[in-house]
Scaffold this motif. Structure first.
Motif, short mmCIF file in Angstrom:
data_model
loop_
_atom_site.label_atom_id
_atom_site.label_comp_id
_atom_site.label_asym_id
_atom_site.label_seq_id
_atom_site.Cartn_x
_atom_site.Cartn_y
_atom_site.Cartn_z
N PHE A 20 0.90 -1.15 -0.04
CA PHE A 20 -0.23 -0.17 -0.12
C PHE A 20 0.88 1.29 -0.04
O PHE A 20 0.34 2.32 0.11
CB PHE A 20 -0.96 0.04 1.09
N TYR A 21 2.16 1.15 -0.04
CA TYR A 21 3.06 2.20 -0.04
C TYR A 21 3.50 2.68 -1.46
O TYR A 21 3.79 3.70 -1.88
CB TYR A 21 4.40 1.96 0.60
N VAL A 22 2.93 1.98 -2.53
CA VAL A 22 3.14 2.36 -4.01
C VAL A 22 2.05 3.30 -4.37
O VAL A 22 0.78 2.87 -4.08
CB VAL A 22 3.09 0.97 -4.88
N LYS A 23 2.57 4.49 -4.76
CA LYS A 23 1.38 5.65 -5.05
C LYS A 23 1.56 5.78 -6.62
O LYS A 23 2.57 5.42 -7.28
CB LYS A 23 1.82 6.79 -4.16
N ALA A 24 0.73 6.63 -6.96
CA ALA A 24 0.67 7.28 -8.34
C ALA A 24 0.37 8.47 -8.52
O ALA A 24 -0.17 9.47 -7.57
CB ALA A 24 -0.34 6.42 -9.35
N CYS A 25 0.72 9.41 -9.59
CA CYS A 25 0.43 10.88 -9.78
C CYS A 25 0.24 11.01 -11.16
O CYS A 25 0.61 10.19 -12.19
CB CYS A 25 1.74 11.57 -9.01
N LEU A 26 -0.06 12.56 -11.52
CA LEU A 26 -0.19 12.87 -12.88
C LEU A 26 0.47 13.77 -13.01
O LEU A 26 1.00 14.62 -12.24
CB LEU A 26 -1.88 13.60 -12.96
N SER A 27 0.64 14.17 -14.55
CA SER A 27 1.56 15.26 -14.64
C SER A 27 0.59 16.50 -14.62
O SER A 27 -0.49 16.52 -14.67
CB SER A 27 1.98 15.18 -16.22
N PRO A 28 1.31 17.65 -14.64
CA PRO A 28 0.38 19.04 -14.52
C PRO A 28 -0.76 19.06 -15.26
O PRO A 28 -1.82 19.78 -15.20
CB PRO A 28 1.41 20.06 -14.51
N ASP A 29 -0.37 18.74 -16.73
CA ASP A 29 -1.34 18.86 -17.69
C ASP A 29 -2.33 17.51 -17.87
O ASP A 29 -3.40 17.64 -18.67
CB ASP A 29 -0.92 19.20 -19.11
N GLY A 30 -1.98 16.58 -17.01
CA GLY A 30 -2.99 15.40 -16.86
C GLY A 30 -2.77 14.63 -18.10
O GLY A 30 -3.69 13.63 -18.40
N LYS A 31 -1.87 14.65 -18.85
CA LYS A 31 -1.79 13.88 -19.96
C LYS A 31 -1.00 12.54 -19.96
O LYS A 31 -0.82 11.75 -20.56
CB LYS A 31 -0.81 14.74 -21.27
N TYR A 32 -0.12 12.61 -18.66
CA TYR A 32 0.81 11.25 -18.42
C TYR A 32 0.29 10.93 -16.88
O TYR A 32 0.01 11.83 -16.20
CB TYR A 32 2.07 11.59 -18.63
N LEU A 33 0.43 9.55 -16.85
CA LEU A 33 0.18 8.83 -15.65
C LEU A 33 1.56 8.09 -15.15
O LEU A 33 2.09 7.62 -15.96
CB LEU A 33 -0.84 8.19 -15.53
N ALA A 34 2.04 8.51 -13.83
CA ALA A 34 3.20 7.94 -13.41
C ALA A 34 2.99 7.11 -12.21
O ALA A 34 1.90 7.55 -11.52
CB ALA A 34 4.15 8.91 -13.10
#
Length: 633
Positions: free
Chosen positions: A314-328
């Motif tokens: 549960f420590y693995v997280k996700a985020c988005l680029s500021p423009d919302g085009k890429y998911l990391a």
């Protein structure tokens, strides 16, 4: 890469927002961008010389967007300016904020203040605008570890926290009592068994805590809508904060519910992220998949899936680029992955360089693409866009790089799975090559023929040396000899050697065949056995109905011939053929004075044919007779 600046420039006609995949492929981590995390707490009872970093977030304050806050397992957090690129052999000096691990950090909108959520059951507000970090407030109402914290959009006073006790609490910084939240959603994600225990008024200390689902993700969609997820119920719930859930004695009922989109038992979610437009929600799940949901229609089923990484904790997280085009997202396989949000499925690239599980990841909102990844190897790395072409000396200074992904590990696993053989595979002839000239009956080639009725009824294809279940067949090449007009062809021997007469009869036969409507093939198609057949999509499909009889019903039902069925057409053709033969005999007799090129239709009488009388002459016939009698008189 700021979405607000990009939209402003696009409205002025100065810039057009496009994808920047090429820039992401050049992401690199240099030697001076590798840091040793945060210094450990020497006074901790379980001392760890290299505590891992659990969370990291970039600031949202204008002018300080490249300042990142990091927090570790020992309850310390530190700030780092990512614009200052210098190698630090020692870890960062942090501030001891809690007595237990810090699981999440949230920046106050447009302020150099942040809130930390810790395992000591509390959340704390800090002022980091000065060199000396000050503690402003403590929010203590949860009974277990606080796992998440999120500020309301563009609101400096209201934020929400979620904890392992299954409760979601809404706090207001302006309130005087820090131990009493403004709104509380108890048992937000709980099992049915716990609901029954609560209805029986059983004390809270008498049921097991594992019946309560821990809150693992919180995110605001707008000022009055909060989305939450838990560790095991497979649900994403939408709460309307205009409703006061604290005074309700029954189980809280969410406004909407979105379901887990997979089929695995690992249906717990680890983090939630909403796109900058408030349209799409990305939920990272324990089944190694990130699901995308439409939060405008609140469709309970996901609209897209992103996979290829590994999520084991549960420590693995996700985020988005500021423009919302890429998911990391981080991953348990020592890598970080990046997807294009418009291309679900496998990742676009991976970032390799860490030696342990990559837990959290953050994307800077200004300038060129800048990403920070944290790992259990007690190091955090800063990834920036490097040169496209580098020499050998510069390669030595690189400690991490981006690699494009052509095939995902999940697709490779699916490729290795056993599949049931289909009918098309059974039709392939393994004994003969594609250019073989072996002919089972000696009349045609294997590649370009279709089994006729005799071959199917005699069982030839299941006996002998040809060991194929189904032969490669094509459309009709050899048709059964069932055409009645083939008998007309024998009339050619009745004619005299006169070439003109023979040509005339052939033309008559051709005219007769064209005038008769029939579904049967012409003479040319029935006499050519090796004719070339054009390609057809159904050329490899078997024809199980030949001459009106199914091959698997030969022993049960008698053979039905199409000649007996189409008896009326046969009678008409025989009658026309006899008439042509009679005319041909009369034309060949010496009494005939008609040229062969004219019509051969004659009367059966040998008397000279009279001219037909016009109906108009028949009408005036009595008048003409009376007129001639008057002249005689």
């Amino acid at each position: 890469m700021n979405i607000a600046q990009s939209i402003s420039l696009r409205e002025k006609g100065l810039k057009f927002v496009q994808d920047y995949d090429i820039a992401l492929f050049r992401l690199k981590c240099y030697n001076e961008d590798v840091y040793r995390g945060i210094a450990p707490n020497a006074d901790a009872p379980d001392f760890n010389p290299e505590p891992p970093v659990f969370t990291c977030r970039f600031s949202s304050t204008s002018g300080y967007e490249e300042i990142i806050a990091l927090a570790n397992e020992d309850g310390k957090f530190a700030l780092q300016d990512t614009t200052q690129r210098k190698k630090l052999d020692a870890p960062l000096d942090g501030t001891q904020a809690h007595s237990d691990a810090i699981f999440d950090i949230a920046w106050m909108p447009q302020e150099m203040k942040l809130i930390t959520a810790s395992g000591d059951h509390s959340a704390r507000l800090w002022d980091v605008s000065q060199e000396e970090i000050k503690e402003l407030q403590i929010f203590h109402a949860h009974t277990r570890s606080v796992k998440n914290v999120a500020f309301r959009p563009q609101d400096k006073a209201v934020f929400a926290t979620g904890a392992r006790d299954g409760a979601i609490m809404i706090w207001d910084i302006r309130a005087t009592n820090s131990n009493r939240p403004d709104n509380s959603i108890y048992y937000a994600h709980c099992t049915k068994l716990l609901s029954r225990i609560k209805q029986r008024r059983t004390p809270l200390n008498k049921f097991k805590h594992n019946r309560v689902q821990s809150i693992t993700g919180l995110v605001f969609q707008d000022d009055y809508t909060l989305l939450s997820c838990s560790s095991g119920d497979g649900l994403i719930k939408v709460w309307d904060l205009r409703k006061n859930y604290t005074t309700h004695k029954k189980d809280p009922i969410p406004k909407y519910t979105m379901n887990y989109g997979g089929k695995s038992n690992s249906n717990g979610f680890t983090s939630l992220v909403v796109c900058p437009y408030g349209i799409t929600l990305y939920a990272s799940c324990m089944d190694n998949t990130i699901y995308a949901y439409n939060v405008l229609s609140y469709n309970p089923k996901p609209i897209a899936e992103y996979y290829g990484h590994k999520n084991s904790t549960f420590y693995v997280k996700a985020c988005l680029s500021p423009d919302g085009k890429y998911l990391a997202s981080g991953s348990s396989d020592e890598l970080a992955y990046i997807w294009h949000t418009k291309k679900p499925g496998t990742p676009l690239l991976k970032l390799s360089g860490h030696r342990e599980e990559v837990t959290c990841i953050a994307w800077c909102s200004v300038g060129e693409s800048k990403i920070v990844t944290c790992s259990d190897d007690s190091c955090h790395r800063i990834w920036t866009v490097g040169k496209e072409h580098i020499n050998e000396d510069e390669k030595i200074n690189i400690h991490g790089y981006a690699e494009p992904i052509l095939q995902s590990p999940m697709n490779e696993a699916k490729r290795n799975l056993e599949t049931t053989p289909t009918l098309s595979r059974l039709r392939v002839n393994r004994d003969c090559s594609s250019e073989s000239d072996i002919t089972p009956d000696g009349d045609y080639n294997i590649r370009s023929v279709k089994r006729n009725y005799t071959q199917m009824s005699s069982g030839y294809w299941s006996e002998g040396g040809y060991k194929s279940i189904l032969s490669p067949i094509q459309e009709n090449v050899e048709a059964p000899l069932k055409r009645p007009n083939l008998e007309i062809k024998g009339a050619r021997r009745l004619f005299s050697p006169n070439n003109k007469m023979e040509t005339h009869v052939q033309n008559s036969i051709r005219t007769l065949n064209n005038s008769c409507e029939s579904d049967e093939p012409g003479p040319s198609s029935s006499l050519k056995f090796n004719m070339s057949v054009p390609f057809s999509l159904t050329s490899n499909l078997p024809n199980f109905v030949l001459d009106g009889t199914a091959p698997h019903l030969l022993e049960m039902s008698p053979r039905k011939s199409k000649e007996n069925i189409d008896w009326l057409t046969k009678i008409r053709k025989n009658k026309c053929a006899k008439q042509i033969c009679n005319n041909a005999e009369k034309l060949s007799s010496p009494k005939s004075h008609v040229t062969p090129d004219r019509s051969t239709t004659r009367s059966k009488s040998t008397e000279p044919r009279k001219m037909p009388v016009s109906p108009l002459l028949q009408f005036f016939k009595p008048t003409i007779k009376n007129f001639s009698s008057d002249l005689q008189n």
